[in-house]
Structure formats: C-alpha cells, structure tokens
Write a protein that holds these residues in place. Structure first.
Motif, PDB file in Angstrom:
ATOM      1  N   PRO A  23       0.828  -1.215   0.000  1.00 38.78           N
ATOM      2  CA  PRO A  23       0.000   0.000   0.000  1.00 38.78           C
ATOM      3  C   PRO A  23       0.857   1.256   0.000  1.00 38.78           C
ATOM      4  N   GLU A  24       0.388   2.267  -0.698  1.00 39.53           N
ATOM      5  CA  GLU A  24       1.115   3.536  -0.781  1.00 39.53           C
ATOM      6  C   GLU A  24       0.510   4.536   0.210  1.00 39.53           C
ATOM      7  N   PRO A  25       1.309   5.049   1.133  1.00 40.20           N
ATOM      8  CA  PRO A  25       0.774   6.035   2.087  1.00 40.20           C
ATOM      9  C   PRO A  25       0.412   7.341   1.391  1.00 40.20           C
ATOM     10  N   GLN A  26      -0.717   7.896   1.820  1.00 43.52           N
ATOM     11  CA  GLN A  26      -1.155   9.199   1.357  1.00 43.52           C
ATOM     12  C   GLN A  26      -0.636  10.258   2.341  1.00 43.52           C
ATOM     13  N   PRO A  27      -0.778  11.544   2.016  1.00 42.66           N
ATOM     14  CA  PRO A  27      -0.332  12.582   2.963  1.00 42.66           C
ATOM     15  C   PRO A  27      -0.950  12.379   4.338  1.00 42.66           C
ATOM     16  N   GLY A  28      -0.105  12.438   5.365  1.00 40.73           N
ATOM     17  CA  GLY A  28      -0.579  12.232   6.725  1.00 40.73           C
ATOM     18  C   GLY A  28      -0.597  10.782   7.163  1.00 40.73           C
ATOM     19  N   GLN A  29      -0.229   9.866   6.255  1.00 41.34           N
ATOM     20  CA  GLN A  29      -0.195   8.441   6.568  1.00 41.34           C
ATOM     21  C   GLN A  29       1.242   7.925   6.635  1.00 41.34           C
ATOM     22  N   VAL A  30       1.404   6.781   7.296  1.00 42.46           N
ATOM     23  CA  VAL A  30       2.706   6.139   7.443  1.00 42.46           C
ATOM     24  C   VAL A  30       2.564   4.669   7.073  1.00 42.46           C
ATOM     25  N   ARG A  31       3.531   4.160   6.327  1.00 43.85           N
ATOM     26  CA  ARG A  31       3.532   2.719   6.031  1.00 43.85           C
ATOM     27  C   ARG A  31       4.172   1.978   7.195  1.00 43.85           C
ATOM     28  N   ILE A  32       3.578   0.871   7.587  1.00 45.38           N
ATOM     29  CA  ILE A  32       4.068   0.060   8.705  1.00 45.38           C
ATOM     30  C   ILE A  32       4.381  -1.334   8.200  1.00 45.38           C
ATOM     31  N   THR A  33       5.585  -1.813   8.513  1.00 46.76           N
ATOM     32  CA  THR A  33       5.921  -3.217   8.281  1.00 46.76           C
ATOM     33  C   THR A  33       5.440  -4.008   9.489  1.00 46.76           C
ATOM     34  N   VAL A  34       4.564  -4.955   9.259  1.00 45.80           N
ATOM     35  CA  VAL A  34       3.814  -5.594  10.337  1.00 45.80           C
ATOM     36  C   VAL A  34       4.643  -6.653  11.054  1.00 45.80           C
ATOM     37  N   GLU A  35       4.665  -6.558  12.368  1.00 45.46           N
ATOM     38  CA  GLU A  35       5.273  -7.574  13.232  1.00 45.46           C
ATOM     39  C   GLU A  35       4.227  -8.589  13.678  1.00 45.46           C
ATOM     40  N   ALA A  36       3.039  -8.121  14.018  1.00 48.68           N
ATOM     41  CA  ALA A  36       1.961  -9.001  14.471  1.00 48.68           C
ATOM     42  C   ALA A  36       0.624  -8.316  14.235  1.00 48.68           C
ATOM     43  N   VAL A  37      -0.393  -9.142  14.008  1.00 48.53           N
ATOM     44  CA  VAL A  37      -1.754  -8.661  13.761  1.00 48.53           C
ATOM     45  C   VAL A  37      -2.671  -9.249  14.824  1.00 48.53           C
ATOM     46  N   GLY A  38      -3.587  -8.454  15.342  1.00 51.97           N
ATOM     47  CA  GLY A  38      -4.570  -8.962  16.282  1.00 51.97           C
ATOM     48  C   GLY A  38      -5.769  -9.564  15.574  1.00 51.97           C
ATOM     49  N   VAL A  39      -6.279 -10.657  16.129  1.00 50.29           N
ATOM     50  CA  VAL A  39      -7.489 -11.302  15.617  1.00 50.29           C
ATOM     51  C   VAL A  39      -8.605 -11.053  16.623  1.00 50.29           C
ATOM     52  N   ASN A  40      -9.749 -10.588  16.131  1.00 52.61           N
ATOM     53  CA  ASN A  40     -10.888 -10.267  16.984  1.00 52.61           C
ATOM     54  C   ASN A  40     -12.140 -10.997  16.510  1.00 52.61           C
ATOM     55  N   PHE A  41     -13.101 -11.176  17.425  1.00 56.72           N
ATOM     56  CA  PHE A  41     -14.365 -11.797  17.055  1.00 56.72           C
ATOM     57  C   PHE A  41     -15.050 -11.001  15.950  1.00 56.72           C
ATOM     58  N   ALA A  42     -14.855  -9.678  15.957  1.00 55.40           N
ATOM     59  CA  ALA A  42     -15.459  -8.860  14.907  1.00 55.40           C
ATOM     60  C   ALA A  42     -14.999  -9.287  13.522  1.00 55.40           C
ATOM     61  N   ASP A  43     -13.755  -9.781  13.418  1.00 51.66           N
ATOM     62  CA  ASP A  43     -13.250 -10.235  12.121  1.00 51.66           C
ATOM     63  C   ASP A  43     -14.070 -11.407  11.594  1.00 51.66           C
ATOM     64  N   THR A  44     -14.497 -12.297  12.498  1.00 47.03           N
ATOM     65  CA  THR A  44     -15.303 -13.446  12.065  1.00 47.03           C
ATOM     66  C   THR A  44     -16.694 -12.997  11.628  1.00 47.03           C
ATOM     67  N   HIS A  45     -17.203 -11.937  12.247  1.00 44.75           N
ATOM     68  CA  HIS A  45     -18.498 -11.411  11.804  1.00 44.75           C
ATOM     69  C   HIS A  45     -18.370 -10.752  10.433  1.00 44.75           C
ATOM     70  N   GLN A  46     -17.210 -10.157  10.161  1.00 46.44           N
ATOM     71  CA  GLN A  46     -17.006  -9.573   8.837  1.00 46.44           C
ATOM     72  C   GLN A  46     -17.041 -10.645   7.760  1.00 46.44           C
ATOM     73  N   THR A  47     -16.380 -11.769   8.008  1.00 46.77           N
ATOM     74  CA  THR A  47     -16.300 -12.791   6.963  1.00 46.77           C
ATOM     75  C   THR A  47     -17.638 -13.461   6.690  1.00 46.77           C
ATOM     76  N   ASP A  48     -18.516 -13.529   7.705  1.00 43.11           N
ATOM     77  CA  ASP A  48     -19.820 -14.161   7.438  1.00 43.11           C
ATOM     78  C   ASP A  48     -20.918 -13.147   7.114  1.00 43.11           C
ATOM     79  N   GLY A  49     -20.553 -11.861   7.042  1.00 41.49           N
ATOM     80  CA  GLY A  49     -21.512 -10.846   6.634  1.00 41.49           C
ATOM     81  C   GLY A  49     -22.425 -10.347   7.728  1.00 41.49           C
ATOM     82  N   SER A  50     -22.136 -10.687   9.002  1.00 45.03           N
ATOM     83  CA  SER A  50     -23.031 -10.302  10.094  1.00 45.03           C
ATOM     84  C   SER A  50     -22.508  -9.120  10.906  1.00 45.03           C
TER      85      SER A  50
END
Length: 302
Positions: A23-50
């Motif tokens: 991804p290309e950062p826009q003005p006011g944004q910063v690119r981050i090289t990811v060390e770890a990502v959090g997984v949340n219950f909300a993510d599972t609701h996103q995948t099933d459309g709820s």
C-alpha cells in the motif's frame, strides 16, 4: 506482499492468501511493516456478513497491528486491512510502544483492552462496591474486564466461562467466584458478549438499577425480545455497546489506551495471550476462535 482477503461472505473458509502490491501512504499516513496482527471476534463477523456495518468486497480484515515505521519506531496502531505484511495508518493513530512489550500484550490492549475499559467506565458506569458478572471471562475482553472491574472498585467480580480451565484462569486473574445462573444475589452489572440463552439467563439475574451491557453475539443465536415492563420493574437497563463510535468521541482513545499501557508496564494489568498463527493460517485462527478453542489474545504473524 502477502495478504489475507475474502471476496464473498461465508465464514472462515472464504479467507484466501493473495499477493498484492504494497500500500502507498497518502499525505498524513505512514507505512508500517507488520510484526503481528490482532485477531478479533469482529473479524469473524465480517467474513460471514453479520458485522454491524457492511464492508465492500473484496476485503482484507484486521484492525490492529504492531509494527515498524520506516524510521524504526515500534508502534501500535488501529488500521484498515491489517491481515497483511504491510499496512498504512494515519500518523495520528500511531502509539509508540517499548521494545520489551510483547506484541500480543500490546494488541490485547487495543481492541479488547479499550472495549473492557469502556464497557465498565462508559457503558455500565460502574460504581464502587457494585457486583459485576463477566461472561466469556477467559477471552480477550473478558480476561481484562475481570481485572479492570477490580481495579475500578467493584465489590465483587463473578466470572462465566465455557470450560473448567477457563473458569480457573478467571479466578487466577482476580474473579471472586464463578457465576452460576440464576444468581443467589442479583448483579449490578453484567457484561455479555455471548448472547442467545445466556443473555436471557443474565437478564433474570439483574438487580435493582442493574445494567446488562451487550457487546456481541458469539452464540450466533437470537435472544428473547426484552419486555420494557420487565426492565421498568427493576429500574434496570439493557445497553448496547460498539467500540468503533466510542473511540471517535473526545477522550475515547488515547487517554484510556495510555492508562492501559501504564497499568501493564507496572504489572497491575496482565493481558492474557493466546495462540499465535502464521498469517497464512488465518482461516485456522478463525475456526479455533469460533469453536472456543482459544484463550486470551489471538495473533497472526507474517
């Protein structure tokens, strides 16, 4: 870069590993090289459309990362499209974190920690001496809510969890006992992320001027409609809570997060970390989360 994306709704099986341009950062944004990502219950609701809001497809889930900025800062950030090797975030959304703070601990404090903080402070408005019941007390939010309820002056904290091991963990974190419905002594505050039959049982154990805060539906089943007269007899309330708009309110994000980071640094707050999966095993992480095979904060690592 590698990312995890879905282009249809249907549950964990829709998650696919894809190669995308960084991804290309826009003005006011910063690119981050990811060390770890959090997984949340909300993510599972996103995948099933709820989920509460519909996302455009295709969509990369994930809302929180720990990573490095181009100038070497180690940061915690709320982001869109977090299931990726690189992300962009507004500079204002970055919070610098110490090198010795485990990534999973930092991630536990962002969505789950802020949710637990606001459930007690903003939604329930916990008063000193009140009895609090925490459902899913060994999960990411619940494990922190048990500890924060004690910190915020609750007189008694009761835990509800799905297995004996999870109940034991909640007791180790400071719960006074295990909630078994119907409660012998009515509760002032009940925090519910499960819904379904458990919500109905909790409502039956709510005391005078009690508050039942609902912030999820892990059971994926509807609760019985609430009769307003039932609440009126107790001067009680059922309160719905969603973190996203709360964080945009004045004082909703930076100050509570810094308080949580400070409590963790001083050893007063103990984030519970769960399993960590390679980024490409995001589907398995969702499956385990939905099956309640996990405890504490679940993370992905590129």
């Amino acid at each position: 870069m590698i990312a995890i994306r879905f282009d249809r709704f249907g549950g964990p099986e829709v998650l696919e590993t894809v190669e995308l341009p960084a991804p290309e950062p826009q003005p006011g944004q910063v690119r981050i090289t990811v060390e770890a990502v959090g997984v949340n219950f909300a993510d599972t609701h996103q995948t099933d459309g709820s989920y509460l809001t519909a996302d455009l497809l295709p969509h990369i889930p994930g809302s929180e990362v720990v990573g490095r900025t181009p100038d070497g800062r180690r940061v915690l950030a709320r982001v869109p499209g977090g299931y990726a090797e690189q992300v962009v975030a507004p500079e204002a959304a970055l919070v610098d974190i110490p090198e010795d703070l485990p990534a999973a601990h930092a991630l536990a404090l962002l969505t789950q920690g802020l949710t637990a903080w606001h459930l007690l402070r903003t939604a329930a408005r916990l008063a000193p001496g009140e009895t609090v019941v925490v459902h899913a007390a060994a999960g990411g939010v619940g494990s922190l809510a048990v500890q924060l309820a004690r910190r915020f002056g609750a007189g008694r904290v009761l835990a509800q969890a799905s297995t004996p091991d999870k109940c034991r963990l909640a007791l180790e974190l400071g719960a006074d006992g295990i909630a078994e419905y119907p409660l012998s002594d009515k509760a002032d505050v009940i925090l519910d992320a499960v819904g379904g039959p458990l919500f109905d049982q909790a409502l039956d154990s709510l005391g005078l001027s009690g508050r039942l805060v609902t912030y999820g539906n892990a059971a994926r089943t509807p609760s019985t409609p609430v009769d307003p007269a039932r609440l009126s007899r107790l001067n009680a309330a059922v309160i719905g809570f969603w973190l996203r708009p709360t964080l945009s309110a004045p004082g909703g994000y930076t100050a509570p997060l810094r308080e949580l980071l400070d409590l963790t640094a001083r050893g007063t707050l103990r984030p519970v970390t769960g399993p960590s999966y390679p980024l490409t095993r995001a589907r398995r992480a969702h499956e385990d989360l939905l099956a309640r095979r996990t405890t504490g904060k679940v993370t992905l690592h590129p």
